[in-house]
Design a protein around this motif. Structure first.
Motif, PDB file in Angstrom:
ATOM      1  N   GLN A 118       0.829  -1.207   0.000  1.00 49.89           N
ATOM      2  CA  GLN A 118       0.000   0.000   0.000  1.00 49.89           C
ATOM      3  C   GLN A 118       0.863   1.257   0.000  1.00 49.89           C
ATOM      4  OE1 GLN A 118      -2.415  -0.592   3.486  1.00 49.89           O
ATOM      5  NE2 GLN A 118      -3.385  -2.433   2.640  1.00 49.89           N
ATOM      6  N   ALA A 119       1.939   1.249   0.756  1.00 49.18           N
ATOM      7  CA  ALA A 119       2.838   2.404   0.799  1.00 49.18           C
ATOM      8  C   ALA A 119       3.513   2.619  -0.549  1.00 49.18           C
ATOM      9  CB  ALA A 119       3.881   2.207   1.893  1.00 49.18           C
ATOM     10  N   TYR A 120       3.927   1.530  -1.177  1.00 46.38           N
ATOM     11  CA  TYR A 120       4.552   1.614  -2.502  1.00 46.38           C
ATOM     12  C   TYR A 120       3.583   2.252  -3.494  1.00 46.38           C
ATOM     13  CZ  TYR A 120       7.037   0.115  -6.742  1.00 46.38           C
ATOM     14  OH  TYR A 120       7.694   0.094  -7.948  1.00 46.38           O
ATOM     15  N   ASN A 121       2.347   1.808  -3.470  1.00 42.32           N
ATOM     16  CA  ASN A 121       1.348   2.355  -4.386  1.00 42.32           C
ATOM     17  C   ASN A 121       1.133   3.843  -4.162  1.00 42.32           C
ATOM     18  OD1 ASN A 121      -1.123   2.070  -6.261  1.00 42.32           O
ATOM     19  ND2 ASN A 121      -2.008   2.932  -4.397  1.00 42.32           N
ATOM     20  N   ALA A 122       1.120   4.269  -2.897  1.00 38.39           N
ATOM     21  CA  ALA A 122       0.903   5.682  -2.586  1.00 38.39           C
ATOM     22  C   ALA A 122       2.000   6.547  -3.190  1.00 38.39           C
ATOM     23  CB  ALA A 122       0.839   5.876  -1.067  1.00 38.39           C
ATOM     24  N   VAL A 123       3.247   6.133  -3.013  1.00 37.32           N
ATOM     25  CA  VAL A 123       4.360   6.916  -3.569  1.00 37.32           C
ATOM     26  C   VAL A 123       4.348   6.845  -5.093  1.00 37.32           C
ATOM     27  CG1 VAL A 123       6.860   7.184  -3.660  1.00 37.32           C
ATOM     28  CG2 VAL A 123       5.753   6.576  -1.496  1.00 37.32           C
ATOM     29  N   ALA A 124       4.154   5.648  -5.640  1.00 33.88           N
ATOM     30  CA  ALA A 124       4.149   5.481  -7.097  1.00 33.88           C
ATOM     31  C   ALA A 124       3.066   6.326  -7.757  1.00 33.88           C
ATOM     32  CB  ALA A 124       3.957   4.006  -7.460  1.00 33.88           C
ATOM     33  N   SER A 125       1.918   6.479  -7.091  1.00 34.25           N
ATOM     34  CA  SER A 125       0.802   7.239  -7.651  1.00 34.25           C
ATOM     35  C   SER A 125       1.115   8.722  -7.772  1.00 34.25           C
ATOM     36  CB  SER A 125      -0.440   7.055  -6.774  1.00 34.25           C
ATOM     37  OG  SER A 125      -0.858   5.708  -6.765  1.00 34.25           O
ATOM     38  N   CYS A 126       2.122   9.176  -7.066  1.00 28.05           N
ATOM     39  CA  CYS A 126       2.495  10.598  -7.092  1.00 28.05           C
ATOM     40  C   CYS A 126       3.710  10.861  -7.975  1.00 28.05           C
ATOM     41  CB  CYS A 126       2.767  11.088  -5.675  1.00 28.05           C
ATOM     42  SG  CYS A 126       1.333  11.028  -4.579  1.00 28.05           S
ATOM     43  N   ARG A 127       4.132   9.855  -8.755  1.00 31.11           N
ATOM     44  CA  ARG A 127       5.310   9.995  -9.609  1.00 31.11           C
ATOM     45  C   ARG A 127       4.945   9.696 -11.065  1.00 31.11           C
ATOM     46  NH1 ARG A 127      10.433   6.979  -8.322  1.00 31.11           N
ATOM     47  NH2 ARG A 127      11.406   8.998  -8.789  1.00 31.11           N
ATOM     48  N   TYR A 128       5.575  10.429 -11.960  1.00 27.44           N
ATOM     49  CA  TYR A 128       5.435  10.131 -13.375  1.00 27.44           C
ATOM     50  C   TYR A 128       6.289   8.919 -13.760  1.00 27.44           C
ATOM     51  CZ  TYR A 128       3.100  14.622 -14.234  1.00 27.44           C
ATOM     52  OH  TYR A 128       2.213  15.678 -14.239  1.00 27.44           O
ATOM     53  N   ALA A 129       5.885   8.235 -14.820  1.00 30.28           N
ATOM     54  CA  ALA A 129       6.660   7.103 -15.340  1.00 30.28           C
ATOM     55  C   ALA A 129       7.987   7.604 -15.901  1.00 30.28           C
ATOM     56  CB  ALA A 129       5.864   6.377 -16.420  1.00 30.28           C
ATOM     57  N   ARG A 130       8.977   6.728 -15.892  1.00 28.18           N
ATOM     58  CA  ARG A 130      10.302   7.056 -16.438  1.00 28.18           C
ATOM     59  C   ARG A 130      10.953   5.773 -16.941  1.00 28.18           C
ATOM     60  NH1 ARG A 130      11.852  10.234 -11.753  1.00 28.18           N
ATOM     61  NH2 ARG A 130       9.597  10.211 -11.563  1.00 28.18           N
ATOM     62  N   PRO A 131      11.986   5.878 -17.778  1.00 33.35           N
ATOM     63  CA  PRO A 131      12.643   4.670 -18.295  1.00 33.35           C
ATOM     64  C   PRO A 131      13.247   3.841 -17.159  1.00 33.35           C
ATOM     65  CG  PRO A 131      13.304   6.618 -19.549  1.00 33.35           C
ATOM     66  CD  PRO A 131      12.555   7.111 -18.359  1.00 33.35           C
ATOM     67  N   LYS A 132      13.328   2.532 -17.378  1.00 34.82           N
ATOM     68  CA  LYS A 132      13.849   1.657 -16.332  1.00 34.82           C
ATOM     69  C   LYS A 132      15.293   1.967 -15.964  1.00 34.82           C
ATOM     70  CE  LYS A 132      10.932  -2.438 -16.804  1.00 34.82           C
ATOM     71  NZ  LYS A 132      10.899  -3.903 -17.049  1.00 34.82           N
ATOM     72  N   ASN A 133      16.061   2.540 -16.911  1.00 34.02           N
ATOM     73  CA  ASN A 133      17.458   2.848 -16.620  1.00 34.02           C
ATOM     74  C   ASN A 133      17.641   4.252 -16.044  1.00 34.02           C
ATOM     75  OD1 ASN A 133      16.847   4.298 -18.903  1.00 34.02           O
ATOM     76  ND2 ASN A 133      18.670   3.680 -20.065  1.00 34.02           N
ATOM     77  N   ALA A 134      16.539   4.946 -15.776  1.00 34.62           N
ATOM     78  CA  ALA A 134      16.623   6.295 -15.215  1.00 34.62           C
ATOM     79  C   ALA A 134      16.988   6.223 -13.737  1.00 34.62           C
ATOM     80  CB  ALA A 134      15.301   7.021 -15.386  1.00 34.62           C
ATOM     81  N   PRO A 135      17.687   7.241 -13.228  1.00 31.70           N
ATOM     82  CA  PRO A 135      17.970   7.275 -11.793  1.00 31.70           C
ATOM     83  C   PRO A 135      16.668   7.339 -10.989  1.00 31.70           C
ATOM     84  CG  PRO A 135      19.292   8.900 -12.993  1.00 31.70           C
ATOM     85  CD  PRO A 135      18.265   8.381 -13.949  1.00 31.70           C
TER      86      PRO A 135
END
Length: 285
Positions: A118-135
């Motif tokens: 649930q915590a992971y989802n909360a943070v992920a929901s507030c971030r834009y997608a980015r390439p897998k090799n991005a910092p």
């Protein structure tokens, strides 16, 4: 102006200070009245009050004061607007976070978060997608792309907004504060795992009301068992160097809360400026 820290709550945390805030009703008159209140942040309450993203967008506009912007040299509101959304950790509903962020919120408070997932989802929901090799790839961004209104509200170009619209402290330049409410026995039991495994959590806010209910002492915030449960939350947050907050600051408990290491204090009701004044003086600023 674009290099200036826009989120006053984050600014307080970065400077090692306590941030002061209050819950607010979602209407334009309250937004006007609270736009110059002695708070670092204002949390529009949409968990127990109606969820109305149009009214939220209007309230954000009414918090802007052109004279204050001109005088301060910052495009940000004097009091940073944050939203407590109705979706809790169990529901995994990303839409509410996306909508308030798209209107210009500088943070999201998530009620009833009790597990790592649930915590992971909360943070992920507030971030834009980015390439897998991005910092700083994790937590993997899940916020849909629709930044036009938020960029305009923040006073930035879209490119500038993308740079700043990430979660702090994971992204040092990020202006979005993710606050998770710890308000159950399960949440306390899992808090160490949550803070060990989910980066990007800027604040743990104790939900004393629900927690005291589950412990069998409804709203008895000074009961020894309630205080012991809260102490465990504070100790875990301090272990991980994560800010811990309390939403029920009064003239009776503000000294204790500051001495115990709370760094996000919310007064109730929303216009109890005297309590905030006393707490600021006690904290030395």
């Amino acid at each position: 102006m674009s290099d200036t820290r826009l989120n006053n709550v984050i600014r307080a945390f970065e400077n090692g200070k306590t941030a002061f805030a209050a819950f607010s009703k979602l209407d334009k008159q309250t937004a006007i009245e609270m736009s110059d209140a002695p708070y670092d942040g204002l949390i529009f309450e949409m968990e127990h009050n109606p969820y109305d993203v149009t009214a939220f967008g209007d309230a954000l506009q009414y918090m802007l004061n052109r004279k204050e912007i001109a005088t301060s040299g910052s495009l940000a509101p004097k009091v940073t607007p944050i939203a407590r959304i109705p979706a809790n950790g169990v529901e995994m509903n990303q839409t509410f976070a996306k909508q308030v962020l798209d209107r210009g919120a500088y943070g999201v408070i998530w009620p009833h978060v009790a597990t790592v997932e649930q915590a992971y989802n909360a943070v992920a929901s507030c971030r834009y997608a980015r390439p897998k090799n991005a910092p700083l790839y994790e937590p993997k961004g899940a916020r849909g792309d629709g930044p036009a209104n938020a960029a305009r509200y923040w006073g930035l170009s879209m490119a500038e907004y993308y740079e700043k619209a990430d979660v702090w402290p994971l992204a040092p330049q990020g202006e979005i504060l993710v606050g998770l409410m710890c308000e159950s026995v399960q949440a306390i039991e899992n808090l160490d795992d949550i803070l060990s495994n989910v980066p990007g959590i800027g604040l743990i806010l104790i939900g004393e009301g629900d927690l005291s209910q589950e412990l069998g002492f409804p709203r008895q915030y000074e009961h020894p068992e309630v205080l012991d449960a809260m102490r465990k939350i504070v100790e875990t947050c301090h272990k991980h160097n994560v800010v811990v907050g309390n939403p029920h600051v009064t003239a009776k408990n503000h000294r204790r809360l500051i001495s115990e290491g709370y760094r996000f204090l919310m007064s109730a009701p929303q216009r109890t400026y005297g309590v905030v004044g006393m707490a600021r003086e006690l904290a030395g600023y």
